[in-house]
Design an enzyme around this catalytic site. Structure first.
Site, PDB file in Angstrom:
ATOM      1  N   ASP A 404       0.222  -1.149   0.218  1.00 25.58           N
ATOM      2  CA  ASP A 404      -0.304   0.096   0.115  1.00 25.58           C
ATOM      3  C   ASP A 404       0.884   1.019   0.148  1.00 25.58           C
ATOM      4  OD1 ASP A 404      -2.520  -1.130  -0.245  1.00 25.58           O
ATOM      5  OD2 ASP A 404      -2.715  -1.348   1.907  1.00 25.58           O
ATOM      6  N   TYR A 485      -9.548   0.512   2.651  1.00 29.70           N
ATOM      7  CA  TYR A 485      -9.700  -0.030   3.648  1.00 29.70           C
ATOM      8  C   TYR A 485      -8.904   1.072   4.176  1.00 29.70           C
ATOM      9  CZ  TYR A 485      -9.712  -5.222   4.247  1.00 29.70           C
ATOM     10  OH  TYR A 485      -9.324  -6.764   4.744  1.00 29.70           O
ATOM     11  N   HIS A 535      -3.376  -9.240   6.213  1.00 29.77           N
ATOM     12  CA  HIS A 535      -2.355  -7.845   6.726  1.00 29.77           C
ATOM     13  C   HIS A 535      -0.908  -8.147   7.146  1.00 29.77           C
ATOM     14  CE1 HIS A 535      -6.305  -5.602   5.118  1.00 29.77           C
ATOM     15  NE2 HIS A 535      -6.837  -6.955   5.708  1.00 29.77           N
ATOM     16  N   ASP A 542      13.647   2.035  15.815  1.00 35.64           N
ATOM     17  CA  ASP A 542      14.572   2.580  16.267  1.00 35.64           C
ATOM     18  C   ASP A 542      14.659   3.033  17.668  1.00 35.64           C
ATOM     19  OD1 ASP A 542      17.459   3.589  16.653  1.00 35.64           O
ATOM     20  OD2 ASP A 542      17.354   4.437  14.364  1.00 35.64           O
ATOM     21  N   ASP A 544      16.606   3.822  21.571  1.00 37.75           N
ATOM     22  CA  ASP A 544      18.067   3.863  21.445  1.00 37.75           C
ATOM     23  C   ASP A 544      18.155   3.537  23.018  1.00 37.75           C
ATOM     24  OD1 ASP A 544      18.949   4.044  19.099  1.00 37.75           O
ATOM     25  OD2 ASP A 544      19.391   6.669  19.426  1.00 37.75           O
ATOM     26  N   GLU A 585      23.524 -10.687  12.811  1.00 38.38           N
ATOM     27  CA  GLU A 585      22.459 -10.422  11.456  1.00 38.38           C
ATOM     28  C   GLU A 585      22.075 -12.461  10.830  1.00 38.38           C
ATOM     29  OE1 GLU A 585      22.757  -5.989  10.240  1.00 38.38           O
ATOM     30  OE2 GLU A 585      23.406  -7.292   8.391  1.00 38.38           O
ATOM     31  N   PHE A 679      19.528  -6.299   3.703  1.00 41.14           N
ATOM     32  CA  PHE A 679      20.061  -5.753   5.385  1.00 41.14           C
ATOM     33  C   PHE A 679      20.434  -6.498   6.182  1.00 41.14           C
ATOM     34  CE2 PHE A 679      17.022  -1.971   6.056  1.00 41.14           C
ATOM     35  CZ  PHE A 679      16.872  -2.101   4.888  1.00 41.14           C
ATOM     36  N   GLU A 683      26.688  -8.916  10.175  1.00 44.07           N
ATOM     37  CA  GLU A 683      26.835  -7.450  11.344  1.00 44.07           C
ATOM     38  C   GLU A 683      27.020  -8.243  12.141  1.00 44.07           C
ATOM     39  OE1 GLU A 683      27.806  -3.822   9.282  1.00 44.07           O
ATOM     40  OE2 GLU A 683      25.615  -4.760   8.709  1.00 44.07           O
ATOM     41  N   HIS A 700      -6.948 -13.045   7.506  1.00 42.17           N
ATOM     42  CA  HIS A 700      -8.010 -11.572   7.758  1.00 42.17           C
ATOM     43  C   HIS A 700      -9.218 -13.434   7.364  1.00 42.17           C
ATOM     44  CE1 HIS A 700     -10.800  -8.357   7.539  1.00 42.17           C
ATOM     45  NE2 HIS A 700     -11.725  -9.120   7.921  1.00 42.17           N
TER      46      HIS A 700
HETATM   47 CU   LIG Z   1      -8.357  -7.772   5.616  1.00 47.02          CU
END
Ligand SMILES: [Cu+2]
Ligand SMILES: *[C@@H]1O[C@H](CO)[C@@H](O)[C@H](O)[C@H]1NC(C)=O
Ligand SMILES: *[C@@H]1O[C@H](CO)[C@@H](O)[C@H](O)[C@H]1NC(C)=O
Ligand SMILES: *[C@@H]1O[C@H](CO)[C@@H](O)[C@H](O)[C@H]1NC(C)=O
Ligand SMILES: *[C@@H]1O[C@H](CO)[C@@H](O)[C@H](O)[C@H]1NC(C)=O
Ligand SMILES: *[C@@H]1O[C@H](CO)[C@@H](O)[C@H](O)[C@H]1NC(C)=O
Ligand SMILES: *[C@@H]1O[C@H](CO)[C@@H](O)[C@H](O)[C@H]1NC(C)=O
Ligand SMILES: *[C@@H]1O[C@H](CO)[C@@H](O)[C@H](O)[C@H]1NC(C)=O
Ligand SMILES: *[C@@H]1O[C@H](CO)[C@@H](O)[C@H](O)[C@H]1NC(C)=O
Ligand SMILES: *[C@@H]1O[C@H](CO)[C@@H](O)[C@H](O)[C@H]1NC(C)=O
Ligand SMILES: *[C@@H]1O[C@H](CO)[C@@H](O)[C@H](O)[C@H]1NC(C)=O
Length: 799
Positions: A404, A485, A535, A542, A544, A585, A679, A683, A700
Site C-alpha cells: 500500500d 480499507y 494483512h 529504532d 536507543d 545478523e 540488510f 554484522e 483476515h
Molecule cells: Cu482484511
C-alpha cells in the site's frame, strides 16, 4: 520532565463566581423495557451540581519545542522552489503535470529527504549543527519506450547557486534509485479493457443485463491484479468484472461477477496488446472465441451476480437497540488539556514523555526522538509498508498482493471526525503532502488526546484498605483510507512508561466470487466469498536505550528437569529462565515463540541498574495475534516484501538503510529497489546501534460480520514497548490520580486523594461537541506555477 517549556496558556472560557445550590434528590425516571415481558426499566439521573462555574474545558497548553523539528517535511515554499528548480533542468525534460500525457516526463513527488541519523543525532544532542536540508524528488521518465522512475536528491535548501541535482542512490540496495515502469499508459489500458468489455457485451448482457465498455450507462467495471505479473518476459494483467455500486456507498469491492480475462500488456504500443484467455466457474478458455462458443453451448452453467443493496451499505438499519436513541457516555476534559503541543513544530509533551511528529507520502506519520523522563528511548518509529496478500481459486484474488505505500498512506489520511474518530476535545493537527505539483493539506488529520482506559492501571484491597490508580492514556492517531480499507494508526502512551503501537482496519473488504472458492473463504452473501487474505504491516523501531550501543536480549521461559541440594536426589519437573543475546545478523530473523515462551528486550549491556540487571525496554506483542505472511516465497511478491517472512528482525542501523521497503517495489517484484534480505550480512548486533523491524497484522478470513464493513474489533494488532528493569519501580505510583480508602468494621476512616480534587464545575456539552458541519476535506495549493493564495478544495481517492 514536566511541561517546563510552557510559555502560553490560552483559555476560551469565562469564570463566574461559585454559588452553592441545594443538592437535588436523585430522581428516578420510569421507562418501559424494550422486550415484551421485560420489567419496567429505571434510569437513575444523578446530579452533582454544586458549582455553577464553567469548567475550563477548552484550555490548551501551547509549548515551544526545544529544537526545530528537522523531520517535519518541506514548507510549501520550499517544495515550490524545488519544483521550479527541477523544471529548469534541461536533462530532465519535464512537462508540467497539468499538461502531461503518458509520453511526457513528470514529477511524482517532492518531499523532505529524511536526514541521516549520523547528522540528526548530534543535532538532537546539541553536539552538532542543524543538518543540511535536502529534498527528495521522484521523477517518472516516460518520454521513452522503456519508462522508469528515478529518485533524485536536490539541495542543500533553500535553493541557491550551490544547490545541485544528483541521482539519489545511497538509500537503495539495488544499486540505483531507479525502477522500470510497466504500466505507464493507464488511459490506453482503460480503452483496451473497454474494448474487451465491448467484445463480449452480448455475454455480459445475457449474464448480468449490463455492460463494461466505457459508456455512461455502463453498470460494470473491469479491474484486477496488483502487482502485474512478469511471465516469461511478458507483462500479464488479469482482471475481473465487477458490478458498479448503485448509490454513493463505496461497495464496489463487494460486487464481483466471477468472470476474468487475461491480457498481455507488454510494451507501449496498445495495438500489440492481446487477450490471452478467459476464466469462468473453474474453466480456463484460451481465447475469446473459445469462451463464446462454450458460453452458447448447451449445459453452460450461469450464475447470478452480486448486486448492490442495503446489505452493502453502512447506514442504520435493522431494529433499534434498547435505549440506543439516547446518547452514550462521552468523555470531557474538566480542567483542560494536560499535555503541551508546539503546533508549528509538531512537538508534544505529556507527563514524562516527549516526541516529534513527522509525516510523509509513503507511510504517513512517524515519531522521532521519543524521550521518557528526559532520556531518549526511541530515535525513530514508523510504518514502513503494509501488505494485503490475497488467495483464491480465481486469478484475480490469487494474483493480488497490495503493497500500500505505492498508493501512499499520506495522501489518504483524511480529516478525522471529532466525537467519533477522536474525542471532540482532542487537539487536531493538519498534515500536508505533495501530489501532482500541488500540496494538499488535510486539516484535522492527526489527533492527540488523553482518555481514560476504561479500567484502572493498579488496584489492591485488604481488610483495611483499597488502593486504585486511574489509567489515563495519551494517544496520537491518524486514519488512512487506502482504497477500500481504512487503517487506524495509534501511538498510545501510558503512565507506567509503556508505549503501544497499534493498527486497526475497517472499511470494505475486497471479496471474491463464490464459485469454487470454498477453500479460500466463507460464503458470505448470495454469490459472494469472503476472500481470505493476510494483512502484514511492517514498522521500523529504532530504540536507543541509554545511548545507541544496544543489544537485543532474549529471556526464554523453558520447561526443565532440575535436582536441587534440598530435593533429596530427586529430579523435579519445573521451569526456568534462559538468557541470551541476538549476536549477529546471521540469527536476527525472529519469531515470537509458541506459548509466549520468551521475552525480547532492547538493553544496553553497559547500563545495569543497581541490582545488576540490564536496563531495557521489552517488545511485547499485544492485542490481536502477532503474525507473519502465511504464503511462503510468494509468487506475486518475489523479493519485494522480504520483511513479511518473520515476526521481527534486528539489523544494524545504517544511514543507507533508512527504509526497509520502497513504494515502487511492486512494479518489478523480482528486482526490488530495496530488498530487505540484503540488510542481513552477518554484522555483529552486540552493543551496536540496532534497529527492530516488527510486523503487525492479521489473518483476515471475512465472514458475514464483515458486511457491510469490517469492524475494528476483529481487525486489530498491536505491540507494546514496556520498561523492563528500566526504573527501580513502576512509575505510575507517581500519579496523584489514585485513591486509598482506609476502612474498618464498615466505616471509612480516611479517603486519601493525594491533593486531587473532584471537579465540581459545570460543563455545557453543547459547547464541547465538534461542529460536524465544518468538515472540509482537502485544501490544495498549486506548486507549479506556485499559487499559495489561490487554494481550492479537492479530495482524492483511489478509483
Ligand atoms: Cu482484511
Ligand atoms: C499548460 O499548457 C498551456 C497551453 O500551452 C500553458 O498556457 C500553460 O502555461 C501550461 N501549464 C504549465 C503549468 O506549464
Ligand atoms: C522530451 O520530452 C518530449 C515529450 O514531452 C519528447 O517528445 C522529446 O523527445 C523529449 N526529448 C528528449 C531529448 O528526450
Ligand atoms: C547520508 O549518508 C550517506 C551514507 O554515508 C551519504 O552518502 C549521504 O550523502 C548522506 N546524506 C546526506 C543528506 O547527507
Ligand atoms: C435490464 O437493464 C435495463 C436498463 O438498465 C432495464 O431497463 C431492464 O429492466 C433490465 N432488464 C431486466 C430483465 O432486469
Ligand atoms: C447505453 O448507451 C448506448 C449508447 O448511448 C445505447 O446504445 C444503449 O442502448 C444503452 N444501453 C442501455 C441498456 O440503456
Ligand atoms: C446468486 O444470486 C442470485 C440472486 O442475485 C440468487 O438467485 C442465486 O440463488 C445465487 N446463487 C447462489 C449459489 O447463491
Ligand atoms: C489547518 O489548516 C487550516 C486551513 O488551512 C487552518 O485554518 C488551521 O489553522 C490549521 N490548523 C492548524 C492546527 O495548524
Ligand atoms: C462494628 O460495627 C458494628 C455495627 O456498626 C458495631 O455494633 C460493633 O460494635 C463494631 N465493632 C467494633 C469492634 O468496633
Ligand atoms: C468551581 O469550579 C471552578 C472551575 O473549575 C473552580 O475554579 C472552583 O474552585 C470551583 N468551586 C468550588 C466551590 O468547587
Ligand atoms: C458549524 O459550521 C458551519 C460551517 O462552517 C457553520 O455554518 C455553522 O454556523 C457552525 N455552527 C455552529 C453552531 O458553530
Amino acid at each position: 520532565m514536566k511541561l517546563t517549556t510552557l510559555c502560553l496558556l490560552i483559555s476560551t472560557t469565562l469564570f463566574s463566581s461559585a454559588v452553592a445550590l441545594p443538592q437535588p434528590k436523585a430522581p428516578w425516571v420510569k421507562r418501559p423495557g424494550h422486550y415484551p415481558g421485560a420489567s419496567k426499566g429505571q434510569v437513575k439521573r444523578a446530579y452533582t451540581g454544586t458549582n455553577t462555574s464553567t469548567c475550563p474545558v477548552d484550555e490548551k497548553i501551547l509549548i515551544k519545542a526545544p529544537k526545530k523539528n528537522i523531520f517535519m517535511g518541506l514548507e510549501d515554499s520550499e517544495a515550490a522552489a524545488v519544483t521550479a528548480f527541477l523544471h529548469k533542468q534541461d536533462n530532465l525534460n519535464l512537462t508540467a503535470v497539468e499538461n502531461a500525457t503518458s509520453w511526457d516526463n513528470v514529477i511524482l513527488l517532492v518531499e523532505l529527504l529524511q536526514p541521516n541519523k549520523s547528522d540528526a543525532l548530534p543535532y538532537l544532542n546539541s553536539e552538532g549543527p542543524t543538518p543540511e536540508r535536502y529534498a527528495k524528488a521522484t521523477i517518472q521518465f516516460q518520454a521513452t519506450e522503456e519508462p522508469y522512475i528515478q529518485e533524485w536528491m536536490v539541495g542543500p535548501l533553500p535553493i541557491s547557486d550551490t544547490s545541485t541535482l544528483q541521482p539519489l542512490n545511497y538509500l537503495y540496495n539495488k544499486g540505483t534509485g531507479t525502477q522500470r515502469v510497466y504500466d505507464a499508459d493507464d488511459d490506453a489500458l482503460d480503452d483496451f479493457m473497454n474494448k474487451i468489455g465491448a467484445s463480449i457485451a452480448d455475454i455480459t448482457l445475457a449474464l448480468w443485463n449490463g455492460t463494461a465498455m466505457g459508456l455512461d450507462n455502463d453498470t460494470m467495471s473491469i479491474w484486477g491484479i496488483d502487482p502485474l505479473w512478469h511471465e516469461n518476459g511478458r507483462i500479464i494483467y488479469w482482471s475481473g468484472f465487477w458490478n458498479n455500486p448503485t448509490s454513493f456507498y463505496d461497495s464496489s469491492t463487494l460486487l464481483p461477477l466471477g468472470l476474468y480475462v487475461k491480457t498481455d500488456i507488454t510494451g507501449r504500443d496498445p495495438s500489440k496488446w492481446s487477450v490471452q484467455g478467459w476464466y469462468y466457474d473453474g474453466e480456463f478458455y484460451p481465447s475469446t472465441e473459445a469462451f463464446r462458443s462454450a458460453f452458447y453451448s448447451p449445459g453452460f452453467e450461469k450464475f447470478g451476480p452480486n448486486v448492490d443493496g442495503s446489505w452493502a451499505h453502512t447506514k442504520q438499519q435493522g431494529p433499534e437497540l434498547p435505549y440506543d436513541e439516547m446518547a452514550p457516555p462521552i468523555p470531557v476534559l474538566p480542567q483542560g488539556a494536560r499535555y503541551g503541543v508546539d503546533i508549528e513544530e509538531k512537538y508534544v509533551e505529556w507527563m514524562d514523555f516527549s516526541f516529534y511528529i513527522s509525516f510523509n507520502r509513503d507511510t504517513g506519520m512517524k515519531l522521532f526522538d521519543v524521550k521518557y523522563k528526559g532520556e531518549r528511548i526511541v530515535y525513530e518509529v514508523g510504518l514502513q509498508e503494509a501488505l494485503a496478500h490475497y488467495a483464491g481459486s480465481d486469478p484475480v484474488q490469487s494474483g493480488t498482493a497490495y503493497l500500500d505505500s505505492y498508493y501512499g498512506f499520506g495522501p489518504y489520511a483524511f480529516e478525522l471526525v471529532g466525537g467519533f474518530d477522536c474525542p471532540s476535545y482532542a487537539t487536531f493537527l493538519n498534515t500536508s503532502f505533495y501530489v501532482d505539483e500541488t500540496t494538499h493539506t488535510h486539516v484535522n488529520s492527526l489527533c492527540l488526546f488523553e482518555i481514560d482506559a476504561g479500567y484502572p492501571i493498579q488496584r489492591h484491597s485488604t481488610s483495611q484498605y483499597v488502593s486504585v490508580t486511574k489509567n489515563t492514556i495519551f494517544t496520537l492517531r491518524s486514519v488512512s483510507t487506502v482504497g477500500n480499507y481504512d487503517y487506524m494508526f495509534d501511538y498510545s502512551f501510558h503512565i507506567d512508561g509503556s508505549i503501544q503501537i497499534s493498527v486497526r482496519a475497517s472499511g470494505y473488504i475486497q471479496s471474491a466470487y463464490f464459485a469454487k472458492n470454498g477453500d479460500y473463504g466463507y460464503k458470505i452473501h448470495d454469490n459472494l466469498s469472503g476472500s481470505m487474505h493476510d494483512h502484514v504491516l511492517n514498522y521500523k523501531l529504532d530504540m536507543d536505550i541509554d545511548g545507541t550501543a544496544n543489544t537485543l536480549m532474549k529471556t526464554a521461559i523453558v520447561p526443565s528437569k532440575e535436582s536441587y541440594p534440598w530435593s533429596n536426589g530427586q529430579m523435579r519437573n519445573t521451569m526456568k529462565l534462559e538468557r541470551s543475546f541476538v549476536e549477529s545478523e546471521d540469527e536476527s530473523k525472529l519469531m515470537w515463540p509458541a506459548n509466549g515462551g520468551a521475552m525480547y528486550s532492547v538493553v544496553n549491556k553497559d547500563s545495569k541498574n543497581k541490582y545488576g540487571e540490564y536496563r531495557g525496554y521489552r517488545i511485547m506483542p499485544a492485542t490481536g495475534s502477532a503474525i507473519h505472511l502465511t504464503v511462503e516465497d510468494s509468487t506475486n511478491l518475489q523479493d519485494a516484501a522480504n520483511w513479511a517472512t518473520h515476526h521481527l528482525f534486528v539489523t544494524k542501523q545504517k544511514d543507507t538503510e533508512m527504509r526497509n521497503a520502497y513504494p515502487y517495489n511492486s512494479l518489478d517484484p523480482a528486482y526490488p529497489v530495496i530488498d530487505f534480505n540484503k540488510f542481513f550480512n552477518g554484522e555483529s548486533l552486540e552493543q551496536e546501534d540496532i534497529v527492530i523491524h516488527f510486523n503487525l497484522g492479521m489473518h483476515h478470513v471475512p465472514d458475514t460480520s464483515d458486511l457491510p464493513n469490517t469492524v475494528f474489533t476483529t481487525a486489530q494488532s498491536a505491540l507494546t514497548l514496556l520498561p523492563q528493569n528500566y526504573m527501580l519501580n513502576d512509575p505510575s505510583v507517581q500519579s496523584a490520580n489514585q485513591v486509598r480508602i482506609m476502612y474498618k468494621n464498615g466505616t471509612v476512616q480516611e479517603v486519601e486523594r493525594y491533593g486531587v480534587k473532584q471537579p465540581t464545575c459545570q460543563v455545557d456539552l453543547a459547547t464541547t461537541s465538534t461542529n460536524l458541519s465544518a468538515y472540509v476535506g482537502d485544501v490544495v495549493v498549486r506548486k507549479f506555477p506556485y499559487e499559495p493564495l489561490d487554494w481550492y478544495y479537492e479530495t482524492d481517492s483511489i478509483a
